[in-house]
Design a protein around this motif. Structure first.
Motif, PDB file in Angstrom:
ATOM      1  N   LYS A 116       0.888  -1.133  -0.112  1.00 54.97           N
ATOM      2  CA  LYS A 116       0.030  -0.087   0.027  1.00 54.97           C
ATOM      3  C   LYS A 116       0.996   1.297   0.066  1.00 54.97           C
ATOM      4  O   LYS A 116       0.462   2.255  -0.656  1.00 54.97           O
ATOM      5  CB  LYS A 116      -0.919  -0.143   1.129  1.00 54.97           C
ATOM      6  CG  LYS A 116      -1.835  -0.964   1.129  1.00 54.97           C
ATOM      7  CD  LYS A 116      -2.866  -1.073   2.377  1.00 54.97           C
ATOM      8  CE  LYS A 116      -4.083  -2.306   2.222  1.00 54.97           C
ATOM      9  NZ  LYS A 116      -4.759  -2.074   3.573  1.00 54.97           N
ATOM     10  N   ALA A 117       2.017   1.352   0.789  1.00 49.58           N
ATOM     11  CA  ALA A 117       2.764   2.322   0.780  1.00 49.58           C
ATOM     12  C   ALA A 117       3.494   2.508  -0.699  1.00 49.58           C
ATOM     13  O   ALA A 117       3.444   3.862  -1.112  1.00 49.58           O
ATOM     14  CB  ALA A 117       4.003   2.012   1.770  1.00 49.58           C
ATOM     15  N   LYS A 118       3.563   1.675  -1.668  1.00 44.54           N
ATOM     16  CA  LYS A 118       4.173   1.571  -2.843  1.00 44.54           C
ATOM     17  C   LYS A 118       3.091   2.157  -3.696  1.00 44.54           C
ATOM     18  O   LYS A 118       3.433   2.987  -4.746  1.00 44.54           O
ATOM     19  CB  LYS A 118       4.534   0.375  -3.428  1.00 44.54           C
ATOM     20  CG  LYS A 118       5.858  -0.270  -2.919  1.00 44.54           C
ATOM     21  CD  LYS A 118       5.992  -1.633  -3.496  1.00 44.54           C
ATOM     22  CE  LYS A 118       7.508  -2.219  -3.229  1.00 44.54           C
ATOM     23  NZ  LYS A 118       8.700  -1.331  -3.676  1.00 44.54           N
ATOM     24  N   LEU A 119       1.727   2.157  -3.421  1.00 47.17           N
ATOM     25  CA  LEU A 119       0.946   2.716  -4.062  1.00 47.17           C
ATOM     26  C   LEU A 119       0.768   4.212  -4.250  1.00 47.17           C
ATOM     27  O   LEU A 119       0.025   4.810  -5.363  1.00 47.17           O
ATOM     28  CB  LEU A 119      -0.411   2.242  -3.657  1.00 47.17           C
ATOM     29  CG  LEU A 119      -0.771   0.731  -3.852  1.00 47.17           C
ATOM     30  CD1 LEU A 119      -1.988   0.337  -3.113  1.00 47.17           C
ATOM     31  CD2 LEU A 119      -1.151   0.352  -5.438  1.00 47.17           C
ATOM     32  N   GLU A 120       1.301   4.821  -3.432  1.00 49.11           N
ATOM     33  CA  GLU A 120       1.405   6.396  -3.333  1.00 49.11           C
ATOM     34  C   GLU A 120       2.046   6.825  -4.554  1.00 49.11           C
ATOM     35  O   GLU A 120       1.715   7.808  -5.219  1.00 49.11           O
ATOM     36  CB  GLU A 120       2.152   7.036  -2.187  1.00 49.11           C
ATOM     37  CG  GLU A 120       1.275   6.539  -0.996  1.00 49.11           C
ATOM     38  CD  GLU A 120       0.024   7.509  -0.753  1.00 49.11           C
ATOM     39  OE1 GLU A 120      -0.199   8.696  -1.290  1.00 49.11           O
ATOM     40  OE2 GLU A 120      -1.133   6.972  -0.548  1.00 49.11           O
ATOM     41  N   ALA A 121       3.355   6.171  -4.736  1.00 45.81           N
ATOM     42  CA  ALA A 121       4.196   6.503  -5.837  1.00 45.81           C
ATOM     43  C   ALA A 121       3.540   6.415  -7.358  1.00 45.81           C
ATOM     44  O   ALA A 121       3.852   6.846  -8.317  1.00 45.81           O
ATOM     45  CB  ALA A 121       5.379   5.903  -6.118  1.00 45.81           C
ATOM     46  N   LEU A 122       2.395   5.314  -7.197  1.00 47.01           N
ATOM     47  CA  LEU A 122       1.436   4.914  -8.367  1.00 47.01           C
ATOM     48  C   LEU A 122       0.355   5.806  -8.777  1.00 47.01           C
ATOM     49  O   LEU A 122      -0.387   5.628 -10.026  1.00 47.01           O
ATOM     50  CB  LEU A 122       1.214   3.545  -8.335  1.00 47.01           C
ATOM     51  CG  LEU A 122       0.935   2.657  -9.691  1.00 47.01           C
ATOM     52  CD1 LEU A 122       1.993   2.663 -10.256  1.00 47.01           C
ATOM     53  CD2 LEU A 122       0.266   1.215  -9.177  1.00 47.01           C
ATOM     54  N   LYS A 123       0.141   6.780  -7.831  1.00 44.70           N
ATOM     55  CA  LYS A 123      -1.315   7.646  -8.144  1.00 44.70           C
ATOM     56  C   LYS A 123      -1.261   8.251  -9.557  1.00 44.70           C
ATOM     57  O   LYS A 123      -2.456   8.184 -10.053  1.00 44.70           O
ATOM     58  CB  LYS A 123      -1.252   8.713  -7.075  1.00 44.70           C
ATOM     59  CG  LYS A 123      -1.769   8.008  -5.587  1.00 44.70           C
ATOM     60  CD  LYS A 123      -2.027   9.184  -4.816  1.00 44.70           C
ATOM     61  CE  LYS A 123      -2.648   8.658  -3.521  1.00 44.70           C
ATOM     62  NZ  LYS A 123      -2.909   9.925  -2.410  1.00 44.70           N
ATOM     63  N   PRO A 124       0.048   8.948 -10.190  1.00 40.65           N
ATOM     64  CA  PRO A 124      -0.459   9.483 -11.418  1.00 40.65           C
ATOM     65  C   PRO A 124      -0.795   8.490 -12.658  1.00 40.65           C
ATOM     66  O   PRO A 124      -1.668   8.817 -13.335  1.00 40.65           O
ATOM     67  CB  PRO A 124       0.918   9.865 -11.697  1.00 40.65           C
ATOM     68  CG  PRO A 124       1.669  10.096 -10.334  1.00 40.65           C
ATOM     69  CD  PRO A 124       1.029   9.073  -9.563  1.00 40.65           C
ATOM     70  N   GLN A 125      -0.314   7.238 -12.502  1.00 44.05           N
ATOM     71  CA  GLN A 125      -0.741   6.222 -13.498  1.00 44.05           C
ATOM     72  C   GLN A 125      -2.260   5.601 -13.165  1.00 44.05           C
ATOM     73  O   GLN A 125      -2.688   4.907 -13.938  1.00 44.05           O
ATOM     74  CB  GLN A 125       0.265   4.821 -13.159  1.00 44.05           C
ATOM     75  CG  GLN A 125       1.234   5.204 -13.926  1.00 44.05           C
ATOM     76  CD  GLN A 125       2.532   5.985 -13.095  1.00 44.05           C
ATOM     77  OE1 GLN A 125       2.523   6.048 -11.861  1.00 44.05           O
ATOM     78  NE2 GLN A 125       3.095   7.048 -13.817  1.00 44.05           N
ATOM     79  N   LEU A 126      -2.541   5.973 -11.785  1.00 45.25           N
ATOM     80  CA  LEU A 126      -4.082   5.289 -11.664  1.00 45.25           C
ATOM     81  C   LEU A 126      -5.128   6.551 -12.318  1.00 45.25           C
ATOM     82  O   LEU A 126      -6.217   6.019 -12.301  1.00 45.25           O
ATOM     83  CB  LEU A 126      -4.212   5.305 -10.048  1.00 45.25           C
ATOM     84  CG  LEU A 126      -3.577   4.221  -9.269  1.00 45.25           C
ATOM     85  CD1 LEU A 126      -3.873   4.198  -7.872  1.00 45.25           C
ATOM     86  CD2 LEU A 126      -3.783   2.821  -9.732  1.00 45.25           C
ATOM     87  N   ALA A 127      -4.772   7.432 -12.619  1.00 50.47           N
ATOM     88  CA  ALA A 127      -5.598   8.365 -13.398  1.00 50.47           C
ATOM     89  C   ALA A 127      -6.856   8.723 -12.591  1.00 50.47           C
ATOM     90  O   ALA A 127      -7.894   8.784 -13.141  1.00 50.47           O
ATOM     91  CB  ALA A 127      -6.028   7.711 -14.678  1.00 50.47           C
ATOM     92  N   GLY A 128      -6.586   9.120 -11.169  1.00 50.73           N
ATOM     93  CA  GLY A 128      -7.619   9.425 -10.509  1.00 50.73           C
ATOM     94  C   GLY A 128      -8.792   8.187 -10.348  1.00 50.73           C
ATOM     95  O   GLY A 128      -9.847   8.386  -9.550  1.00 50.73           O
ATOM     96  N   LYS A 129      -8.642   7.084 -10.565  1.00 47.43           N
ATOM     97  CA  LYS A 129      -9.436   5.737 -10.214  1.00 47.43           C
ATOM     98  C   LYS A 129      -9.312   5.323  -9.127  1.00 47.43           C
ATOM     99  O   LYS A 129      -7.948   4.884  -8.704  1.00 47.43           O
ATOM    100  CB  LYS A 129      -9.320   4.676 -11.456  1.00 47.43           C
ATOM    101  CG  LYS A 129      -9.737   5.452 -12.622  1.00 47.43           C
ATOM    102  CD  LYS A 129      -9.680   4.244 -13.890  1.00 47.43           C
ATOM    103  CE  LYS A 129      -9.770   4.626 -15.219  1.00 47.43           C
ATOM    104  NZ  LYS A 129     -11.238   5.286 -15.310  1.00 47.43           N
ATOM    105  N   PRO A 130     -10.287   5.370  -8.111  1.00 52.47           N
ATOM    106  CA  PRO A 130      -9.919   4.875  -6.712  1.00 52.47           C
ATOM    107  C   PRO A 130      -9.670   3.404  -6.763  1.00 52.47           C
ATOM    108  O   PRO A 130     -10.044   2.615  -7.321  1.00 52.47           O
ATOM    109  CB  PRO A 130     -11.239   5.422  -5.892  1.00 52.47           C
ATOM    110  CG  PRO A 130     -12.157   5.182  -7.042  1.00 52.47           C
ATOM    111  CD  PRO A 130     -11.718   5.501  -8.283  1.00 52.47           C
ATOM    112  N   LEU A 131      -8.913   3.079  -5.635  1.00 50.79           N
ATOM    113  CA  LEU A 131      -8.920   1.405  -5.042  1.00 50.79           C
ATOM    114  C   LEU A 131      -9.930   1.207  -4.105  1.00 50.79           C
ATOM    115  O   LEU A 131     -10.112   1.998  -3.262  1.00 50.79           O
ATOM    116  CB  LEU A 131      -7.367   1.375  -4.514  1.00 50.79           C
ATOM    117  CG  LEU A 131      -6.235   1.346  -5.545  1.00 50.79           C
ATOM    118  CD1 LEU A 131      -4.828   1.817  -4.806  1.00 50.79           C
ATOM    119  CD2 LEU A 131      -6.298   0.121  -6.174  1.00 50.79           C
ATOM    120  N   GLN A 132     -10.884   0.058  -4.471  1.00 44.56           N
ATOM    121  CA  GLN A 132     -11.772  -0.332  -3.856  1.00 44.56           C
ATOM    122  C   GLN A 132     -11.489  -1.995  -3.767  1.00 44.56           C
ATOM    123  O   GLN A 132     -10.643  -2.507  -4.221  1.00 44.56           O
ATOM    124  CB  GLN A 132     -13.109  -0.078  -4.518  1.00 44.56           C
ATOM    125  CG  GLN A 132     -13.391   1.437  -4.901  1.00 44.56           C
ATOM    126  CD  GLN A 132     -14.490   1.455  -5.869  1.00 44.56           C
ATOM    127  OE1 GLN A 132     -14.709   0.479  -6.627  1.00 44.56           O
ATOM    128  NE2 GLN A 132     -15.142   2.576  -5.866  1.00 44.56           N
TER     129      GLN A 132
END
Length: 221
Positions: A203-219
Motif C-alpha cells: 500500500k505504501a508503494k501505491l502512493e508513487a503510483l497515483k499518477p498512473q491510476l488516473a484518478g481511479k480509486p482503489l476499492q
C-alpha cells in the motif's frame, strides 16, 4: 613518659575530630564525601518508593509480556477500468516497482447502467420540490452518476433496460407519472487492476503510483 603518651592520645583524638568534621579541608586533609546532595535534589517523589515483597516480585515476573501490535491483514484491492493507453502507463509503473505476482491487469467489462429517471428540472428549487413530492409518495431516489443528466433524480439503477422498465411500471402505480427509463452510463471495456493481497508495504508503494491510476480509486475486490 605517661604524660607524653596521654598528650599524644589527646592530640590524635583532636586531629581525628578535626579531620572528620572537615576542619582541615583548607589544608588538603578531609574524608571522602559519601553523600551526593545534587543527586538527592534530582529525585522525584522518593517517598513514593517502596520495596516489593517476594510474592509481588514473583507476580510481576510471571506476568505475560504485552503482545506486539497486530499488523493489518492483507486485503484484495482493485481499480479500473483503464483504457489501452492508461493500461500501458500503469503496467510500466507496476513492473518497475511492484513484486512479480503481487498484481494483475485483467480484461474486464463494466455493464451499462440504466436508471428510472426524472428530469431535467429548470432549477434547484424545482428539483427540491420534486424531492419533497417523492418523499410524500414514499418513493426513494438517489443521486445521478452522470452529471450531464442533472439537475434530475434517479429512482433506481439497473444493469439492463428490461429491469428498469419493470421498476418504472411499479413506481407508476404509486403516482409517479413523469419518470422514464434512460441509459445513464454505457457499457465499458478495459483493463482492471487487481492486487489480491495488498499488505502495508504494498500500500505504501501505491502512493508513487497515483499518477498512473488516473484518478481511479482503489476499492475492495
Amino acid at each position: 613518659m605517661l604524660r607524653l603518651l596521654v598528650l599524644a592520645l589527646l592530640l590524635a583524638n583532636a586531629g581525628y575530630f578535626a579531620w572528620t568534621h572537615g576542619l582541615l579541608a583548607d589544608y588538603g586533609f578531609s574524608p571522602a564525601v559519601q553523600a551526593e546532595p545534587q543527586r538527592l535534589a534530582q529525585q522525584i517523589r522518593p517517598e513514593a518508593m517502596r520495596l516489593l515483597t517476594s510474592a509481588e516480585a514473583r507476580q510481576i515476573e510471571n506476568e505475560p509480556s504485552p503482545a506486539p501490535a497486530a499488523q493489518a491483514a492483507p486485503e484484495c484491492l482493485q481499480a479500473g477500468l483503464f483504457s489501452p493507453e492508461q493500461s500501458s502507463a500503469l503496467r510500466a509503473g507496476l513492473e518497475s516497482s511492484f513484486p512479480i505476482g503481487s498484481w494483475t491487469l485483467e480484461s474486464s467489462v463494466e455493464p451499462g447502467r440504466w436508471i428510472v429517471y426524472m428530469g431535467k428540472y429548470s432549477s434547484e428549487d424545482a428539483l427540491n420540490k420534486k424531492r419533497t413530492e417523492l418523499r410524500g409518495l414514499g418513493v426513494s431516489f438517489e443521486a445521478l452518476v452522470n452529471p450531464a443528466l442533472g439537475p434530475g433524480l434517479s429512482l433506481g439503477h439497473y444493469t439492463s433496460q428490461a429491469e428498469a422498465e419493470r421498476e418504472l411500471a411499479k413506481v407508476a402505480t404509486r403516482g409517479v407519472r413523469t419518470a422514464k427509463v434512460v441509459l445513464e452510463r454505457p457499457e465499458a471495456r478495459g483493463q482492471l487492476l487487481k492486487l489480491p493481497a495488498a499488505d502495508a508495504a504494498l500500500k505504501a508503494k501505491l502512493e508513487a503510483l497515483k499518477p498512473q491510476l488516473a484518478g481511479k480509486p482503489l476499492q475492495p475486490c
